[in-house]
Design a protein around this motif. Structure first.
Motif, PDB file in Angstrom:
ATOM      1  N   THR A 184       0.834  -1.208   0.000  1.00 12.96           N
ATOM      2  CA  THR A 184       0.000   0.000   0.000  1.00 12.96           C
ATOM      3  C   THR A 184       0.866   1.256   0.000  1.00 12.96           C
ATOM      4  O   THR A 184       0.577   2.229  -0.713  1.00 12.96           O
ATOM      5  CB  THR A 184      -0.922   0.012   1.232  1.00 12.96           C
ATOM      6  OG1 THR A 184      -1.747  -1.162   1.211  1.00 12.96           O
ATOM      7  CG2 THR A 184      -1.811   1.242   1.231  1.00 12.96           C
ATOM      8  N   LEU A 185       1.936   1.234   0.789  1.00  9.19           N
ATOM      9  CA  LEU A 185       2.843   2.386   0.847  1.00  9.19           C
ATOM     10  C   LEU A 185       3.478   2.651  -0.509  1.00  9.19           C
ATOM     11  O   LEU A 185       3.619   3.807  -0.928  1.00  9.19           O
ATOM     12  CB  LEU A 185       3.931   2.148   1.900  1.00  9.19           C
ATOM     13  CG  LEU A 185       3.496   2.256   3.366  1.00  9.19           C
ATOM     14  CD1 LEU A 185       4.642   1.832   4.291  1.00  9.19           C
ATOM     15  CD2 LEU A 185       3.051   3.674   3.687  1.00  9.19           C
ATOM     16  N   HIS A 186       3.856   1.586  -1.213  1.00 16.71           N
ATOM     17  CA  HIS A 186       4.469   1.769  -2.529  1.00 16.71           C
ATOM     18  C   HIS A 186       3.477   2.397  -3.509  1.00 16.71           C
ATOM     19  O   HIS A 186       3.861   3.233  -4.336  1.00 16.71           O
ATOM     20  CB  HIS A 186       4.989   0.436  -3.067  1.00 16.71           C
ATOM     21  CG  HIS A 186       6.389   0.142  -2.651  1.00 16.71           C
ATOM     22  ND1 HIS A 186       6.715  -0.226  -1.367  1.00 16.71           N
ATOM     23  CD2 HIS A 186       7.559   0.194  -3.341  1.00 16.71           C
ATOM     24  CE1 HIS A 186       8.026  -0.400  -1.287  1.00 16.71           C
ATOM     25  NE2 HIS A 186       8.555  -0.152  -2.468  1.00 16.71           N
ATOM     26  N   VAL A 187       2.226   1.992  -3.427  1.00 14.48           N
ATOM     27  CA  VAL A 187       1.215   2.601  -4.289  1.00 14.48           C
ATOM     28  C   VAL A 187       1.072   4.088  -3.944  1.00 14.48           C
ATOM     29  O   VAL A 187       1.008   4.943  -4.837  1.00 14.48           O
ATOM     30  CB  VAL A 187      -0.146   1.884  -4.130  1.00 14.48           C
ATOM     31  CG1 VAL A 187      -1.232   2.636  -4.889  1.00 14.48           C
ATOM     32  CG2 VAL A 187      -0.043   0.444  -4.636  1.00 14.48           C
ATOM     33  N   ILE A 188       1.043   4.387  -2.646  1.00 14.84           N
ATOM     34  CA  ILE A 188       0.937   5.785  -2.205  1.00 14.84           C
ATOM     35  C   ILE A 188       2.155   6.579  -2.669  1.00 14.84           C
ATOM     36  O   ILE A 188       2.021   7.700  -3.187  1.00 14.84           O
ATOM     37  CB  ILE A 188       0.792   5.860  -0.677  1.00 14.84           C
ATOM     38  CG1 ILE A 188      -0.547   5.255  -0.234  1.00 14.84           C
ATOM     39  CG2 ILE A 188       0.900   7.313  -0.197  1.00 14.84           C
ATOM     40  CD1 ILE A 188      -0.701   5.121   1.258  1.00 14.84           C
ATOM     41  N   PHE A 189       3.367   6.009  -2.489  1.00 16.59           N
ATOM     42  CA  PHE A 189       4.585   6.682  -2.940  1.00 16.59           C
ATOM     43  C   PHE A 189       4.507   6.969  -4.440  1.00 16.59           C
ATOM     44  O   PHE A 189       4.895   8.041  -4.908  1.00 16.59           O
ATOM     45  CB  PHE A 189       5.818   5.815  -2.654  1.00 16.59           C
ATOM     46  CG  PHE A 189       6.115   5.654  -1.189  1.00 16.59           C
ATOM     47  CD1 PHE A 189       5.685   6.568  -0.248  1.00 16.59           C
ATOM     48  CD2 PHE A 189       6.840   4.555  -0.743  1.00 16.59           C
ATOM     49  CE1 PHE A 189       5.959   6.413   1.097  1.00 16.59           C
ATOM     50  CE2 PHE A 189       7.125   4.383   0.599  1.00 16.59           C
ATOM     51  CZ  PHE A 189       6.682   5.309   1.519  1.00 16.59           C
ATOM     52  N   GLY A 190       4.020   5.966  -5.197  1.00 14.39           N
ATOM     53  CA  GLY A 190       3.915   6.142  -6.642  1.00 14.39           C
ATOM     54  C   GLY A 190       2.955   7.248  -7.021  1.00 14.39           C
ATOM     55  O   GLY A 190       3.244   8.064  -7.908  1.00 14.39           O
TER      56      GLY A 190
END
Length: 215
Positions: A184-190
């Motif tokens: 989820t964090l990676h999606v948010i970072f993206g």
């Protein structure tokens, strides 16, 4: 005491080097993936870019400054495309916490990626020009060689303090992050990265309109 360019540089680096935006996002991501040192050297890539742009003002390198000013819209547009591409890559790639062990090659890769993205996103130059003005260094090009060197090196040290703090905190917290949360964090970072890239492109296409929004 504030007459010291070392103190001024440290304060400017700490205040204006707060790890926000693209560089901060990538640094958190790399720290989660590969640990403290990968994250730290990702931040150092951004620091080298910051020091380069600060040097342009501090040393009065008019040839580079004139080139940047003349081609700012193109640089921002290219930077926006690079940032958006990296953001999309971040969202679609599969990642796990500590999935890769940091090594010399991986750390160098983190450094170069961050440097490349930061160098085509000259927002830091604008931020540091504001910092110079606030600290009474508006005519930075008139500094002596010693003063300019003190200013740029200490400014870099100020940003390094931020990277140590941020990477240390992320390292302490990542053991409590589950794989689902990490994804989820990676999606948010993206999403954050793509958004910032879009802002760069919008500013390159409509500089007057963008400046009116933030003025």
């Amino acid at each position: 005491m504030l007459e010291s360019y070392i103190i001024k540089g440290l304060l400017i680096g700490i205040i204006f080097g707060i790890p926000a935006g693209v560089s901060g996002t990538i640094t958190i991501q790399k720290t989660l993936e590969r640990g403290f040192w990968s994250g730290f050297f990702t931040g150092m890539g951004a620091t080298v870019s910051d020091m380069f742009y600060a040097s342009v003002g501090a040393f009065g390198i008019h040839l580079i400054a004139d080139f940047l000013n003349a081609h700012m819209r193109v640089i921002q547009g290219v930077g926006g495309i690079v940032i958006i591409t990296y953001g999309i890559y971040t969202m679609i790639k599969s990642s796990t916490v500590n999935e890769k062990v940091a090594n010399a090659t991986g750390i160098l890769s983190c450094f170069l990626v961050a440097l490349g993205i930061a160098i085509v996103n000259p927002a830091s130059m604008l931020a540091y020009m504001i910092g110079f003005t606030l600290f009474g260094i508006a005519d930075a090009g008139m500094l002596t060689l010693t003063q300019a060197t003190e200013l740029v090196v200490s400014l870099g040290m100020g940003t390094v303090l931020w990277w140590i703090l941020m990477c240390g905190l992320v390292t302490l917290l990542k053991n409590h992050i589950t794989e689902k949360t990490n994804h989820t964090l990676h999606v948010i970072f993206g999403i954050i990265t793509v958004t910032l890239g879009v802002v760069c492109i919008v500013r390159s296409l409509f500089p007057a309109f963008f400046d009116s929004l933030i003025s």
